[in-house]
Design a protein around this motif. Structure first.
Motif, PDB file in Angstrom:
ATOM      1  N   THR A 130       0.850  -1.192   0.000  1.00  0.00           N
ATOM      2  CA  THR A 130       0.000   0.000   0.000  1.00  0.00           C
ATOM      3  C   THR A 130       0.883   1.238   0.000  1.00  0.00           C
ATOM      4  O   THR A 130       2.026   1.199   0.456  1.00  0.00           O
ATOM      5  CB  THR A 130      -0.928   0.040   1.233  1.00  0.00           C
ATOM      6  N   PRO A 137      -3.685   2.029  -9.674  1.00  0.00           N
ATOM      7  CA  PRO A 137      -4.225   1.213  -8.575  1.00  0.00           C
ATOM      8  C   PRO A 137      -3.165   0.304  -7.968  1.00  0.00           C
ATOM      9  O   PRO A 137      -2.234  -0.137  -8.649  1.00  0.00           O
ATOM     10  CB  PRO A 137      -5.333   0.396  -9.254  1.00  0.00           C
ATOM     11  N   MET A 196      -1.763  -3.188  -6.206  1.00  0.00           N
ATOM     12  CA  MET A 196      -1.962  -4.595  -6.524  1.00  0.00           C
ATOM     13  C   MET A 196      -3.044  -5.209  -5.630  1.00  0.00           C
ATOM     14  O   MET A 196      -3.149  -4.889  -4.448  1.00  0.00           O
ATOM     15  CB  MET A 196      -0.658  -5.370  -6.341  1.00  0.00           C
ATOM     16  N   SER A 197      -3.820  -6.076  -6.220  1.00  0.00           N
ATOM     17  CA  SER A 197      -4.831  -6.809  -5.454  1.00  0.00           C
ATOM     18  C   SER A 197      -4.158  -7.943  -4.682  1.00  0.00           C
ATOM     19  O   SER A 197      -2.991  -8.277  -4.903  1.00  0.00           O
ATOM     20  CB  SER A 197      -5.878  -7.393  -6.405  1.00  0.00           C
ATOM     21  N   ARG A 198      -4.930  -8.553  -3.785  1.00  0.00           N
ATOM     22  CA  ARG A 198      -4.384  -9.692  -3.050  1.00  0.00           C
ATOM     23  C   ARG A 198      -3.973 -10.823  -3.988  1.00  0.00           C
ATOM     24  O   ARG A 198      -2.914 -11.436  -3.818  1.00  0.00           O
ATOM     25  CB  ARG A 198      -5.392 -10.208  -2.033  1.00  0.00           C
ATOM     26  N   ASP A 199      -4.811 -11.117  -4.975  1.00  0.00           N
ATOM     27  CA  ASP A 199      -4.479 -12.178  -5.931  1.00  0.00           C
ATOM     28  C   ASP A 199      -3.172 -11.867  -6.655  1.00  0.00           C
ATOM     29  O   ASP A 199      -2.345 -12.757  -6.873  1.00  0.00           O
ATOM     30  CB  ASP A 199      -5.609 -12.355  -6.950  1.00  0.00           C
ATOM     31  N   GLU A 200      -3.003 -10.601  -7.053  1.00  0.00           N
ATOM     32  CA  GLU A 200      -1.762 -10.220  -7.733  1.00  0.00           C
ATOM     33  C   GLU A 200      -0.558 -10.375  -6.811  1.00  0.00           C
ATOM     34  O   GLU A 200       0.492 -10.892  -7.211  1.00  0.00           O
ATOM     35  CB  GLU A 200      -1.858  -8.781  -8.234  1.00  0.00           C
ATOM     36  N   ARG A 236      -3.590  -2.732   5.388  1.00  0.00           N
ATOM     37  CA  ARG A 236      -4.252  -3.729   4.538  1.00  0.00           C
ATOM     38  C   ARG A 236      -4.853  -4.813   5.417  1.00  0.00           C
ATOM     39  O   ARG A 236      -4.141  -5.511   6.152  1.00  0.00           O
ATOM     40  CB  ARG A 236      -3.250  -4.343   3.552  1.00  0.00           C
ATOM     41  N   ASP A 279      -6.044  -7.547   4.440  1.00  0.00           N
ATOM     42  CA  ASP A 279      -5.747  -8.884   3.920  1.00  0.00           C
ATOM     43  C   ASP A 279      -4.254  -9.203   3.987  1.00  0.00           C
ATOM     44  O   ASP A 279      -3.787 -10.157   3.359  1.00  0.00           O
ATOM     45  CB  ASP A 279      -6.258  -9.041   2.493  1.00  0.00           C
ATOM     46  N   CYS A 316      -1.915 -12.648   2.753  1.00  0.00           N
ATOM     47  CA  CYS A 316      -0.721 -12.614   1.897  1.00  0.00           C
ATOM     48  C   CYS A 316       0.433 -13.340   2.575  1.00  0.00           C
ATOM     49  O   CYS A 316       1.143 -14.138   1.948  1.00  0.00           O
ATOM     50  CB  CYS A 316      -0.328 -11.171   1.592  1.00  0.00           C
ATOM     51  N   GLN A 369       2.232  -0.637  -6.745  1.00  0.00           N
ATOM     52  CA  GLN A 369       1.611  -0.683  -8.077  1.00  0.00           C
ATOM     53  C   GLN A 369       2.258  -1.727  -8.984  1.00  0.00           C
ATOM     54  O   GLN A 369       1.904  -1.836 -10.153  1.00  0.00           O
ATOM     55  CB  GLN A 369       1.719   0.694  -8.756  1.00  0.00           C
ATOM     56  N   ARG A 397       2.820  -6.741 -13.379  1.00  0.00           N
ATOM     57  CA  ARG A 397       1.526  -6.981 -13.995  1.00  0.00           C
ATOM     58  C   ARG A 397       1.667  -7.338 -15.474  1.00  0.00           C
ATOM     59  O   ARG A 397       0.751  -7.935 -16.055  1.00  0.00           O
ATOM     60  CB  ARG A 397       0.647  -5.732 -13.853  1.00  0.00           C
TER      61      ARG A 397
END
Length: 408
Positions: free
Chosen positions: A103, A123, A125-129, A155, A157, A161, A341, A358
């Motif tokens: 973050t 944006p 990164m998401s948790r999946d990323e 975060r 989550d 991670c 990011q 990404r």
């Protein structure tokens, strides 16, 4: 504890095995296989160095010699030793560590923040990323994963991670300002499998630390967070940075006395680097005299406190003396950094990006980094403190450019 180390990813070491045994405060290594006499000497020196400096704690049946190293013996340390031998003796560099931003958000307003200039237009990164990237980092050879920010505890989550990292592959730690390190959150981190936390402390003086952080409760949060983390069974480090002024005031002596009273395991002293909030602040950077004072103070503190706690400094790892010759600048050598990011950078103090996770696999980006002229060879001293490196790669970044600046 006893564990047999093997090195399947380095062809020259396929027939080598090392039985590593923890016998209390000492770890022994018995070497057999190809060129065993040669490797007995090399590996023996490696373990002798760590036995000499002493263990900080015991975790998972092994000795902890630094929060940046897995316990000896352990499966993650087996992997780390394999990477170390590959990098030093066969010039095939396998990274041992990654710092990964989760973050950009933070409750503090630190005037020295290294992430101050980073772009926030894309944006996070998401948790999946993040979990996918963690897997790619481990496949590359990483054995120490550090979650950074901003403030990573923002975060919700984060624990998921951390839990996605196999304890047989790597250890994980969290860099935090301590403001959210409540008893419940500390236990949650420990339950998720975290190895430890590194809590930032800019000064042993409460008023000064609060001023640097822009919050009146910053210092008390550090002290409270240390105790909560220790009670939860986490290893606890204090992370600070040195300027010319703080070195000449002998702040590290007072910092170590404070951390000893708190029961901290390790204190890390990073050099103040001209980036982020310290950009164009040459007046605060360590000069030769200040660096010499800092190194002398760290040595004196370690003699006094032993391993309760021990201090390790960037000035030592970059000094090129003794065992530190095998460390040097960590960027594109022992580690790399991934921003929140997904930007892939040499370290979290270098505002240069070599791509984005990404768009490309971590392995591809690592190889791209190693092929760049500035990173083809290992260096002893920090590149971001090298005038020629800054002149060629940092000073040429356009004033209006988003950071990190993409290298083409």
């Amino acid at each position: 504890m006893r564990l047999c180390y093997t090195f399947p990813n380095v062809a020259e070491l396929h027939k080598l095995s090392v039985v590593v045994k923890n016998t209390g405060d000492i770890v022994t290594a018995s070497v057999s296989g190809t060129r065993s006499l040669w490797w007995r000497f090399i590996i023996g020196r490696y373990f002798a160095f760590h036995n000499r400096v002493g263990n900080l704690a015991f975790r998972s049946g092994g000795n902890v010699y630094s929060m940046y190293l897995p316990p000896f013996p352990s499966l993650p340390h087996n992997r780390m030793l394999e990477a170390f031998l590959s990098s030093i003796f066969f010039k095939r560099i396998i990274p041992m560590a990654v710092t990964i931003g989760v973050t950009n958000t933070c409750q503090c307003h630190c005037h020295h923040c290294s992430a101050l200039d980073r772009s926030k237009s894309r944006p996070m990164m998401s948790r999946d990323e993040i979990q996918r990237v963690l897997g790619e980092c481990i496949d590359l050879g990483v054995t120490n994963i550090t979650f950074t920010g901003g403030e990573p505890l923002l975060r919700n989550d984060l624990e998921q991670c951390i839990a996605s990292v196999s304890p047989e592959k790597a250890v994980t730690q969290v860099f935090t300002n301590g403001l959210l390190l409540t008893p419940e959150r500390a236990k949650s981190l420990a339950d998720s499998g975290a190895y430890g936390v590194q809590i930032s402390l800019d000064s042993p003086d409460p008023t000064e630390h609060n001023r640097f952080r822009g919050r009146n409760d910053a210092f008390s949060a550090v002290e409270y967070g240390v105790q909560n983390a220790l009670r939860a069974g986490l290893l606890v480090g204090i992370s600070t940075y040195a300027t010319k002024q703080s070195a000449m005031r002998h702040d590290i002596i007072r910092m170590m006395a404070l951390c000893s009273r708190w029961g901290v395991n390790e204190v890390s002293v990073f050099d103040g680097i001209e980036v982020g909030g310290l950009r164009n602040r040459k007046d605060v950077l360590l000069d030769q005299a200040a660096r010499r004072v800092l190194l002398d103070d760290c040595k004196a503190a370690n003699r006094k406190h032993g391993t309760k706690p021990r201090v390790v400094s960037q000035s030592w790892t970059n000094c090129g003396k003794g065992f530190s010759r095998l460390i040097g600048c960590l960027a594109a050598n022992r580690q790399f950094h991934i921003t929140a990011q997904g930007d892939f950078t040499p370290c979290d103090f270098t505002p240069l990006a070599f791509g984005n996770v990404r768009n490309e696999p971590v392995r591809t980006l690592w190889e791209k980094l190693l092929s760049h002229p500035a990173y083809r060879k290992r260096t002893i001293s920090c590149r971001m403190q090298d005038a020629d490196f800054r002149r060629r790669y940092i000073d040429t970044i356009p004033e209006e450019a988003e950071l990190p600046y993409y290298v083409h």
